[in-house]
Design an enzyme around this catalytic site. Structure first.
Site, PDB file in Angstrom:
ATOM      1  N   ASP A   1       0.255  -5.495  -6.556  1.00  0.00           N
ATOM      2  CA  ASP A   1      -1.032  -5.145  -5.858  1.00  0.00           C
ATOM      3  C   ASP A   1      -2.208  -6.112  -6.344  1.00  0.00           C
ATOM      4  O   ASP A   1      -3.125  -5.624  -6.149  1.00  0.00           O
ATOM      5  CB  ASP A   1      -1.106  -3.756  -5.650  1.00  0.00           C
TER       6      ASP A   1
ATOM      7  N   GLU B   1      -7.684  -4.327  11.085  1.00  0.00           N
ATOM      8  CA  GLU B   1      -6.547  -5.305  11.461  1.00  0.00           C
ATOM      9  C   GLU B   1      -5.341  -4.825  11.054  1.00  0.00           C
ATOM     10  O   GLU B   1      -5.154  -4.051  10.222  1.00  0.00           O
ATOM     11  CB  GLU B   1      -7.124  -6.489  10.962  1.00  0.00           C
TER      12      GLU B   1
END
Length: 360
Positions: free
Chosen positions: A273, A350
């Site tokens: 991450d 998005e």
């Protein structure tokens, strides 16, 4: 101080008649006691500016290609109703003057510039998004990055690192996707998290009863900010850096990964991450690609033969960047295969691509 910037556009089927259009609008500007200045465009249509009371400023352009644009700027404290009335007058007058040649009229909401609370943040593919942000919750600079946590009425608190929207309290779909979307059995497994300072992955992973989670986060200030202001995301797992089945090491992950490789330590799951796939191969992005390749190779080396590596890609529209990333997967120290899925992350506005990678 902040500035409100309004726009009004008329797209035409033919160029506007400049003299008659300008004459038709002048009475409106005169009523507003605005002073006109005409500028030389060297044959590229008509351009005039109008300066009025209270700092109002209008740019009128009649483009030779069949476009009429009006930009109106005013101070944030100006009377919004009066400004709207002025724009309504200009729009209605132009509808009359340009009747018969109008293809489209577009009037956008005001863009607020210089406000104390920044509501505008770009998407990964370069589109501008206005968030419903109403206050700054946290804004600090660490030795590594600027850390902002802003409050959105829809998405809750949003973590923004160096200008990039990272994670909001609404973004559980991100966390679920980067952990395998519920398809994996974490019970009794050993997990390595790279980054993840918001605590979201750690919080969700602890619930799945793993044997041990090791999280490597370089920035203590991200942990501190999220511990206080992102509790819907991290729960209480960041209150202590060590729990029954997890430990958080505030360290650079690269030397730790290299140490794990030397020790032969391996994990069932590695969750990266740290950063999204770079959007280009321009020189300024080279160091990011090198870092990404290094993390990939080290992570695969500490992955067990049956293990899986999870990571984010980038916006689904960035096809070239995602293709370049997939090409990197063929250049690792051992052969791998991969799958990907596209997920809607609420605060990103998005579609976002996530990868699952495993050894062949």
């Amino acid at each position: 101080m902040a500035l409100r910037h309004y726009t009004l556009d008329f797209t035409l089927s033919a160029p506007a008649d400049c003299p008659s259009t300008v004459r038709g609008l002048q009475s409106i500007f005169q009523e507003q006691e605005m002073t006109e200045t005409v500028h030389d465009t060297e044959g590229h249509g008509y351009l005039a500016t109008f300066v009025g009371k209270k700092g109002r400023f209008v740019i009128l352009r009649l483009h030779s290609q069949g476009l009429v644009t009006i930009d109106l700027q005013c101070c944030e404290g100006d009377n919004i109703a009066q400004v709207d009335n002025l724009l309504n007058e200009l729009e209605n007058k132009l509808k009359t003057l340009l009747h018969g040649s109008i293809k489209r009229i577009k009037r956008l909401p005001a863009l607020t510039r210089g406000a104390a609370v920044d509501r505008y943040w770009p998407t990964a593919d370069g589109r501008l998004v206005e968030y419903d942000i109403d206050r700054v919750v946290y804004d600090e600079d660490s030795v590594y990055q600027n850390i902002k946590i802003l409050h959105s009425q829809q998405f809750g608190n949003i973590l923004i690192l160096n200008g990039d929207v990272n994670l909001a309290e609404s973004d559980l779909p991100y966390t679920e996707a980067i952990m395998g979307s519920g398809r994996e059995d974490y019970a009794g497994k050993e997990v390595l998290i790279l980054g993840g300072g918001d605590g979201g992955i750690l919080f969700e992973a602890v619930k799945l009863k793993p044997k041990m989670i090791t999280m490597l986060e370089i920035d203590q200030m991200v942990i501190d900010g999220c511990r206080t202001h992102m509790r819907k995301t991290c729960g209480n797992v960041l209150d202590n850096l060590k729990g029954d089945c997890y430990q958080v090491l505030v360290e650079d992950c690269v030397p730790v990964l290299k140490k794990y490789v030397e020790q032969g330590r391996t994990f069932d799951y590695v969750i990266n991450d740290l950063t999204a796939v770079p959007i280009s191969t321009a020189p300024e992005e080279d160091s990011t690609w090198e870092f990404l390749r290094l993390i990939l190779d080290l992570s695969i080396k500490v992955l067990r033969p049956t293990g899986k590596y999870f990571t984010q890609g980038n916006c689904a529209n960035l096809i070239v960047a995602l293709t370049q990333y997939e090409e990197q997967l063929g250049k690792l120290s051992c052969p791998v295969d991969f799958s990907k899925e596209v997920v809607c992350v609420p605060s990103y506005m998005e579609l976002w691509v996530f990868y699952t990678i495993w050894k062949k």
